[in-house]
Design a protein around this motif. Sequence first.
Motif, mmCIF file in Angstrom:
data_model
loop_
_atom_site.group_PDB
_atom_site.id
_atom_site.type_symbol
_atom_site.label_atom_id
_atom_site.label_comp_id
_atom_site.label_asym_id
_atom_site.label_seq_id
_atom_site.Cartn_x
_atom_site.Cartn_y
_atom_site.Cartn_z
ATOM 1 N N ALA A 1 0.832 -1.211 0.000
ATOM 2 C CA ALA A 1 0.000 0.000 0.000
ATOM 3 C C ALA A 1 0.865 1.260 0.000
ATOM 4 O O ALA A 1 0.583 2.234 -0.704
ATOM 5 C CB ALA A 1 -0.932 -0.020 1.205
ATOM 6 N N GLN A 2 1.922 1.206 0.805
ATOM 7 C CA GLN A 2 2.814 2.362 0.844
ATOM 8 C C GLN A 2 3.537 2.540 -0.486
ATOM 9 O O GLN A 2 3.725 3.667 -0.947
ATOM 10 C CB GLN A 2 3.812 2.182 1.987
ATOM 11 N N MET A 3 3.919 1.431 -1.112
ATOM 12 C CA MET A 3 4.574 1.521 -2.408
ATOM 13 C C MET A 3 3.629 2.093 -3.458
ATOM 14 O O MET A 3 4.022 2.908 -4.302
ATOM 15 C CB MET A 3 5.064 0.138 -2.828
ATOM 16 N N ALA A 4 2.323 1.682 -3.433
ATOM 17 C CA ALA A 4 1.359 2.216 -4.394
ATOM 18 C C ALA A 4 1.150 3.717 -4.191
ATOM 19 O O ALA A 4 1.021 4.486 -5.156
ATOM 20 C CB ALA A 4 0.034 1.471 -4.259
ATOM 21 N N ALA A 5 1.104 4.147 -2.909
ATOM 22 C CA ALA A 5 0.945 5.574 -2.638
ATOM 23 C C ALA A 5 2.139 6.369 -3.147
ATOM 24 O O ALA A 5 1.987 7.461 -3.709
ATOM 25 C CB ALA A 5 0.750 5.789 -1.135
ATOM 26 N N GLN B 1 4.112 5.522 -5.665
ATOM 27 C CA GLN B 1 4.060 5.553 -7.127
ATOM 28 C C GLN B 1 3.030 6.562 -7.623
ATOM 29 O O GLN B 1 3.271 7.281 -8.605
ATOM 30 C CB GLN B 1 3.741 4.155 -7.644
ATOM 31 N N ALA B 2 1.858 6.619 -6.952
ATOM 32 C CA ALA B 2 0.837 7.599 -7.352
ATOM 33 C C ALA B 2 1.331 9.026 -7.145
ATOM 34 O O ALA B 2 1.080 9.913 -7.970
ATOM 35 C CB ALA B 2 -0.449 7.358 -6.551
ATOM 36 N N LYS B 3 2.047 9.256 -6.050
ATOM 37 C CA LYS B 3 2.591 10.581 -5.790
ATOM 38 C C LYS B 3 3.631 10.973 -6.833
ATOM 39 O O LYS B 3 3.674 12.120 -7.297
ATOM 40 C CB LYS B 3 3.196 10.606 -4.396
ATOM 41 N N ALA B 4 4.434 10.002 -7.247
ATOM 42 C CA ALA B 4 5.437 10.288 -8.267
ATOM 43 C C ALA B 4 4.789 10.605 -9.602
ATOM 44 O O ALA B 4 5.227 11.504 -10.328
ATOM 45 C CB ALA B 4 6.391 9.102 -8.392
ATOM 46 N N LYS B 5 3.706 9.889 -9.956
ATOM 47 C CA LYS B 5 3.019 10.175 -11.214
ATOM 48 C C LYS B 5 2.372 11.553 -11.184
ATOM 49 O O LYS B 5 2.363 12.274 -12.188
ATOM 50 C CB LYS B 5 1.968 9.098 -11.472
ATOM 51 N N ALA B 6 1.793 11.918 -10.024
ATOM 52 C CA ALA B 6 1.170 13.234 -9.908
ATOM 53 C C ALA B 6 2.202 14.348 -10.057
ATOM 54 O O ALA B 6 1.954 15.370 -10.717
ATOM 55 C CB ALA B 6 0.439 13.346 -8.569
ATOM 56 N N GLN B 7 3.359 14.164 -9.452
ATOM 57 C CA GLN B 7 4.418 15.175 -9.593
ATOM 58 C C GLN B 7 4.912 15.267 -11.030
ATOM 59 O O GLN B 7 5.181 16.350 -11.537
ATOM 60 C CB GLN B 7 5.573 14.843 -8.648
#
Length: 273
Positions: A206-210, A212-218
């Motif tokens: 779950a932490q890894m998915a969060a 990755q999502a944060k990196a895509k948003a940036q």
Amino acid sequence: MQNYIWLAFGGACLFFALVFWAITDSDELVEVEKKAESEVELQIQPEKVASMNHLGALFDEVKPLDMTTRVVTAAQHEAEFRGTKFINEQKSAYAIELFRVTDEAILKNFLKKQPDRKGFTYLRLSGEGHPEQYVLLYGIYRNAAGAESALADLKLDLPASVKPAAAEIGKYQPLVNDLGSDELSASSQLYEVKLKTAPLPKIDEAQMAALQAKAKAQQKAAEPPAKAATTTTTVTQRDADGNVVNVQRSQSSAEQPAHPKAPAQQEVADPFN
């Protein structure tokens, strides 16, 4: 004419040479011997060398040789070999001198035959006017009386020709200039590295998915915004003969065009004209 002049000059030279050769008589030639010159005695004088009264004037400029350097012969001696450090520490003590040999192999073979090598030490003696020798010592005692008492109780299998005697260790100091085996082993100590087991960290999906999502948003925020598509509409009015009467243009913008290949301009005819 120049060639004829050179030819005439050469002929004249040849004629005079023949005349000179004809009038010359070889019998009249007299050989003259050169007299030897008188020998002159060579006077060799010794070269005068400048000297100084104070012979030690260059003592500070040219340093004397360091004669205190100790000899290192690694991997050749046994563990019982000792050098100057042992002599300096035990110079006032006494030991039992078992024997002396010129070949170290004899001493090594004697040590290998001993069941208990504790208490044995040996030195290498060398110096100016002294042949190289190896002396085997046994024990370390505070005074001569202790060494004599231990000598009386000494139980070693020695030949009858060998006469052990008590000796002061300090008397070997001028003849010992070596590094002992104890010094060489101390300078090359071995260290043990102990490794401990460490558990591997558990991965939180779950932490890894969060992350990755944060990196895509940036990454998406860093991209430049897309330009809006603009559509231009042109309305042309014509009469019955086909002549242009009126032209009207209008523009409309959208984020995404309905069809990327749609024409940017449209021509609409007025059905009433």
